[in-house]
Motif scaffolding. Structure first.
Motif, PDB file in Angstrom:
ATOM      1  N   TRP A  23       1.093   2.538   1.157  1.00  8.09           N
ATOM      2  CA  TRP A  23       0.707   2.285  -0.200  1.00  8.09           C
ATOM      3  C   TRP A  23       0.932   3.660  -1.198  1.00  8.09           C
ATOM      4  O   TRP A  23       1.586   4.510  -0.671  1.00  8.09           O
ATOM      5  N   ASP A  35       3.202  -3.893 -11.107  1.00  5.93           N
ATOM      6  CA  ASP A  35       2.772  -5.194 -11.197  1.00  5.93           C
ATOM      7  C   ASP A  35       4.010  -6.252 -11.665  1.00  5.93           C
ATOM      8  O   ASP A  35       5.161  -5.588 -11.738  1.00  5.93           O
ATOM      9  N   ALA A  43      -5.152   0.340  -9.360  1.00  9.08           N
ATOM     10  CA  ALA A  43      -5.225  -0.602  -8.179  1.00  9.08           C
ATOM     11  C   ALA A  43      -6.593  -0.621  -7.721  1.00  9.08           C
ATOM     12  O   ALA A  43      -6.896   0.648  -7.465  1.00  9.08           O
ATOM     13  N   ALA A  46      -8.073  -5.109  -2.156  1.00 12.68           N
ATOM     14  CA  ALA A  46      -8.425  -6.477  -2.096  1.00 12.68           C
ATOM     15  C   ALA A  46      -9.768  -6.887  -1.235  1.00 12.68           C
ATOM     16  O   ALA A  46     -10.129  -5.804  -0.307  1.00 12.68           O
ATOM     17  N   THR A  47     -10.543  -7.780  -1.616  1.00 17.68           N
ATOM     18  CA  THR A  47     -11.617  -8.206  -1.044  1.00 17.68           C
ATOM     19  C   THR A  47     -11.440  -8.800   0.091  1.00 17.68           C
ATOM     20  O   THR A  47     -12.175  -8.283   1.171  1.00 17.68           O
ATOM     21  N   GLU A  49      -8.242  -9.118   2.128  1.00 18.23           N
ATOM     22  CA  GLU A  49      -7.215  -8.692   2.995  1.00 18.23           C
ATOM     23  C   GLU A  49      -7.031  -7.282   2.612  1.00 18.23           C
ATOM     24  O   GLU A  49      -7.413  -6.718   1.961  1.00 18.23           O
ATOM     25  N   ALA A  51      -4.720  -5.005   1.346  1.00 12.42           N
ATOM     26  CA  ALA A  51      -3.941  -4.911   0.164  1.00 12.42           C
ATOM     27  C   ALA A  51      -4.465  -4.368  -0.840  1.00 12.42           C
ATOM     28  O   ALA A  51      -5.821  -4.155  -1.158  1.00 12.42           O
ATOM     29  N   VAL A  53      -4.789  -4.632  -5.168  1.00 11.16           N
ATOM     30  CA  VAL A  53      -4.744  -5.670  -6.443  1.00 11.16           C
ATOM     31  C   VAL A  53      -4.703  -4.744  -7.636  1.00 11.16           C
ATOM     32  O   VAL A  53      -5.607  -3.941  -8.147  1.00 11.16           O
TER      33      VAL A  53
END
Length: 111
Positions: A23, A35, A43, A46-47, A49, A51, A53
């Motif tokens: 990352w 983006d 960012a 993610a909830t 996964e 990753a 966001v």
């Protein structure tokens, strides 16, 4: 490394991680992603996964991440991350194998 936003703003970022999960962060530790509009944005994990966001209105260089309530060095769910990394490792390296145990070598059987 230095990054230039489409509007000309510049900032420094770091690449983090390894071959199994990586990352990007600002030099002060906030996660960032590029983006769809080609701007780098702050960012959050993610909830559901492994990753990060993008926060749509949070361009790096023009937004204060602390005011957004973001945490430095925030990561995806630890259990999901471990499972993801193990899956990546297995896909890359395969299953571990038991190595044969070599026979003991003595002066009597060495020629």
């Amino acid at each position: 490394m230095e990054v230039v936003q489409p509007d000309g703003a510049k900032f420094q970022m770091r690449l983090r991680g390894d071959e199994f999960f990586s990352w990007t962060e600002t030099t002060d530790g906030y996660a960032i992603v590029k983006d769809t509009d080609d701007f780098w944005k702050y960012a959050q994990p993610a909830t559901n996964e492994v990753a990060f966001v993008a926060i749509p209105a949070a361009r790096v260089g023009s937004t204060d991440p602390a005011r957004l309530g973001l945490l430095k060095h925030a990561m995806p769910n630890a259990k999901m991350l471990r499972a993801f990394i193990e899956k990546q490792r297995q896909a890359t390296m395969g299953e571990p194998e038991d190595l044969p145990i070599p026979q003991t070598v003595t002066n009597n059987n060495v020629k």
